[in-house]
Design a protein around this motif. Structure first.
Motif, PDB file in Angstrom:
ATOM      1  N   ASP A  47      -4.305  -1.534   3.098  1.00 11.74           N
ATOM      2  CA  ASP A  47      -3.020  -2.150   2.790  1.00 11.74           C
ATOM      3  C   ASP A  47      -2.252  -1.303   1.772  1.00 11.74           C
ATOM      4  N   ALA A  48      -1.132  -1.816   1.287  1.00  7.76           N
ATOM      5  CA  ALA A  48      -0.277  -1.034   0.395  1.00  7.76           C
ATOM      6  C   ALA A  48      -0.874  -0.858  -0.995  1.00  7.76           C
ATOM      7  N   THR A  49      -2.028  -1.505  -1.259  1.00  5.84           N
ATOM      8  CA  THR A  49      -2.757  -1.262  -2.511  1.00  5.84           C
ATOM      9  C   THR A  49      -4.028  -0.465  -2.237  1.00  5.84           C
ATOM     10  N   PHE A  50      -4.127   0.109  -1.043  1.00  7.02           N
ATOM     11  CA  PHE A  50      -5.202   0.998  -0.605  1.00  7.02           C
ATOM     12  C   PHE A  50      -6.535   0.285  -0.373  1.00  7.02           C
ATOM     13  N   LYS A  51      -6.500  -1.038  -0.165  1.00  5.46           N
ATOM     14  CA  LYS A  51      -7.719  -1.787   0.118  1.00  5.46           C
ATOM     15  C   LYS A  51      -7.893  -1.942   1.633  1.00  5.46           C
ATOM     16  N   GLU A  97      12.556   8.694  -7.655  1.00  4.38           N
ATOM     17  CA  GLU A  97      11.780   9.642  -6.862  1.00  4.38           C
ATOM     18  C   GLU A  97      10.435   9.947  -7.503  1.00  4.38           C
ATOM     19  N   GLU A  98      10.409  10.029  -8.816  1.00  2.00           N
ATOM     20  CA  GLU A  98       9.144  10.301  -9.512  1.00  2.00           C
ATOM     21  C   GLU A  98       8.124   9.194  -9.255  1.00  2.00           C
ATOM     22  N   GLU A  99       8.583   7.938  -9.303  1.00  2.00           N
ATOM     23  CA  GLU A  99       7.690   6.810  -9.039  1.00  2.00           C
ATOM     24  C   GLU A  99       7.207   6.820  -7.593  1.00  2.00           C
ATOM     25  N   LYS A 100       8.099   7.167  -6.693  1.00  2.00           N
ATOM     26  CA  LYS A 100       7.726   7.263  -5.279  1.00  2.00           C
ATOM     27  C   LYS A 100       6.633   8.304  -5.064  1.00  2.00           C
ATOM     28  N   LEU A 101       6.831   9.494  -5.616  1.00  2.00           N
ATOM     29  CA  LEU A 101       5.864  10.576  -5.421  1.00  2.00           C
ATOM     30  C   LEU A 101       4.523  10.250  -6.070  1.00  2.00           C
ATOM     31  N   GLN A 102       4.564   9.603  -7.212  1.00  2.00           N
ATOM     32  CA  GLN A 102       3.317   9.211  -7.877  1.00  2.00           C
ATOM     33  C   GLN A 102       2.524   8.263  -6.984  1.00  2.00           C
ATOM     34  N   TYR A 103       3.228   7.314  -6.360  1.00  2.00           N
ATOM     35  CA  TYR A 103       2.576   6.342  -5.475  1.00  2.00           C
ATOM     36  C   TYR A 103       1.975   7.029  -4.250  1.00  2.00           C
ATOM     37  N   GLU A 150      -1.100   8.942  -5.170  1.00  2.00           N
ATOM     38  CA  GLU A 150      -2.228   8.019  -5.360  1.00  2.00           C
ATOM     39  C   GLU A 150      -2.799   7.613  -3.997  1.00  2.00           C
ATOM     40  N   ALA A 151      -1.916   7.396  -3.044  1.00  2.00           N
ATOM     41  CA  ALA A 151      -2.364   7.068  -1.689  1.00  2.00           C
ATOM     42  C   ALA A 151      -3.191   8.215  -1.114  1.00  2.00           C
ATOM     43  N   TYR A 152      -2.697   9.436  -1.272  1.00  2.00           N
ATOM     44  CA  TYR A 152      -3.411  10.616  -0.763  1.00  2.00           C
ATOM     45  C   TYR A 152      -4.784  10.735  -1.415  1.00  2.00           C
ATOM     46  N   ASP A 153      -4.823  10.562  -2.742  1.00  2.00           N
ATOM     47  CA  ASP A 153      -6.092  10.683  -3.472  1.00  2.00           C
ATOM     48  C   ASP A 153      -7.094   9.612  -3.054  1.00  2.00           C
ATOM     49  N   SER A 154      -6.594   8.481  -2.543  1.00  2.00           N
ATOM     50  CA  SER A 154      -7.492   7.415  -2.094  1.00  2.00           C
ATOM     51  C   SER A 154      -7.991   7.644  -0.673  1.00  2.00           C
ATOM     52  N   GLY A 155      -7.494   8.707  -0.011  1.00  2.00           N
ATOM     53  CA  GLY A 155      -7.934   9.018   1.346  1.00  2.00           C
ATOM     54  C   GLY A 155      -6.915   8.747   2.427  1.00  2.00           C
ATOM     55  N   VAL A 156      -5.740   8.241   2.028  1.00  2.00           N
ATOM     56  CA  VAL A 156      -4.694   7.941   3.015  1.00  2.00           C
ATOM     57  C   VAL A 156      -4.056   9.235   3.505  1.00  2.00           C
ATOM     58  N   GLY A 203      -8.823  10.168   8.808  1.00  2.00           N
ATOM     59  CA  GLY A 203      -8.444   9.733   7.466  1.00  2.00           C
ATOM     60  C   GLY A 203      -8.040   8.273   7.469  1.00  2.00           C
ATOM     61  N   ASN A 204      -7.801   7.748   6.286  1.00  2.00           N
ATOM     62  CA  ASN A 204      -7.335   6.360   6.194  1.00  2.00           C
ATOM     63  C   ASN A 204      -5.858   6.273   6.532  1.00  2.00           C
ATOM     64  N   THR A 205      -5.480   5.152   7.105  1.00  2.00           N
ATOM     65  CA  THR A 205      -4.082   4.893   7.474  1.00  2.00           C
ATOM     66  C   THR A 205      -3.591   3.702   6.672  1.00  2.00           C
ATOM     67  N   MET A 206      -2.479   3.886   5.974  1.00  2.00           N
ATOM     68  CA  MET A 206      -1.904   2.771   5.227  1.00  2.00           C
ATOM     69  C   MET A 206      -0.960   1.997   6.130  1.00  2.00           C
ATOM     70  N   CYS A 207      -1.191   0.689   6.205  1.00  2.00           N
ATOM     71  CA  CYS A 207      -0.361  -0.182   7.037  1.00  2.00           C
ATOM     72  C   CYS A 207       0.523  -1.018   6.121  1.00  2.00           C
ATOM     73  N   THR A 208       1.822  -0.928   6.315  1.00  2.00           N
ATOM     74  CA  THR A 208       2.770  -1.622   5.449  1.00  2.00           C
ATOM     75  C   THR A 208       3.544  -2.686   6.228  1.00  2.00           C
ATOM     76  N   LEU A 209       4.254  -3.533   5.485  1.00  2.00           N
ATOM     77  CA  LEU A 209       5.032  -4.605   6.099  1.00  2.00           C
ATOM     78  C   LEU A 209       6.476  -4.197   6.329  1.00  2.00           C
TER      79      LEU A 209
END
Length: 296
Positions: free
Chosen positions: A146-150, A215-221, A224-230, A191-197
């Protein structure tokens, strides 16, 4: 061993007829075993035209159709979804987003059950936004997160939040990866796939009608998704994985990436390039089906 569809609904046994309203099919009006009993592979994707193109492609690959042959829409009585069949392959559109694919899957799973199908493999083929991948890369989903990487799908049922697993068949993912290596035509990763609403804010885009982050907040997010395997983002895989798990069906998600979200938000590739990209999951899954049927 015959592995039949498992229905998690005891109420269906009490019904004299089951009307699959959004397919314009029903057990009282159609002979499901005769129409669909030989199905072994089901491929689903968002667009009706893409799923019609896929059935024409797989028919040619399996030597079951003639060039230019037209394949009738089995769900012609409705404009919600489109369905095509050739040999043991069923191709169904699911629209866009979790609500649309979930409605389709409820009726598809019941269809396969009423048809007494066994040993079914269901594969979602589609498009996605990549993270840290070159456009045109294909992602075979390990887990939908999900959007929190769970790795979970949450749904409110009777006022209570129900959480379901979104793991996908590990062996099937490995077999698809092996097929891609044998084809050798495009980059493929597991790899993991993030599914969003949502396509815009839910995926951290800066180009929607509403955007209250920078944009900075977007890239940080996204990092983080990439680092979690997304490795990619789409809008259907979580409920797809959850429902296939509950029904005892082998399932996979194979999506091509149309852009690298770390480098932008808008899809700018030419129409011809995008058409070729969209054919990559079809080629991979088509090869997998041929190989499974001993035609490679």
């Amino acid at each position: 061993r015959e592995n039949f569809i498992h229905l998690c609904n005891p109420h269906l046994e009490k019904m004299k007829e089951d009307i699959l309203y959004h397919f314009a099919l029903g057990t009282g009006t159609h002979d499901f075993p005769a129409l669909f009993g030989d199905v072994k592979f089901v491929c689903v994707g968002g667009s009706p035209s893409r799923m019609k193109a896929f059935i024409a492609y797989i028919a040619e690959e399996l030597g079951l159709g003639s060039p230019g042959c037209d394949y009738p829409n089995i769900c012609a009585g409705t404009d919600r979804y489109a369905m095509y069949k050739v040999g043991p392959v069923l191709s169904v559109s699911h629209g866009m987003g979790i609500p649309s694919i979930s409605i389709m899957l409820h009726e598809l799973i019941k269809l396969l059950y009423h048809a007494k199908c066994s040993n079914i493999t269901i594969i979602r083929i589609g498009t996605s936004g990549g993270i840290g991948l070159e456009p045109g890369s294909v992602v075979i989903t390990r887990q939908s997160v999900d959007a929190t990487f769970k790795p979970q799908f949450e749904q409110v049922i009777l006022g209570k939040t129900v959480t379901r697993s979104t793991n996908l068949d590990e062996q099937l993912a490995k077999e698809l990866m092996q097929c891609s290596e044998e084809i050798g035509q495009f980059n493929t990763v597991i790899g993991n796939t993030m599914c969003t609403l949502d396509f815009y804010e839910g995926q951290g885009r800066l180009d929607g009608a509403i955007c209250l982050y920078n944009e900075e907040e977007k890239l940080q997010y996204l990092k983080e998704a990439y680092d979690s395997g997304v490795r990619n983002i789409e809008m259907e895989s979580s409920v797809f994985a959850a429902m296939c798990n509950l029904s005892g069906v082998k399932a996979a998600v194979v999506c091509v990436t149309l852009l690298n979200r770390l480098e932008g938000d808008q899809i700018s590739s030419s129409h011809d390039v995008l058409v070729e990209y969209q054919q990559r999951p079809q080629k991979l899954v088509g090869y997998f089906i041929k190989k499974s049927l001993g035609k490679v």
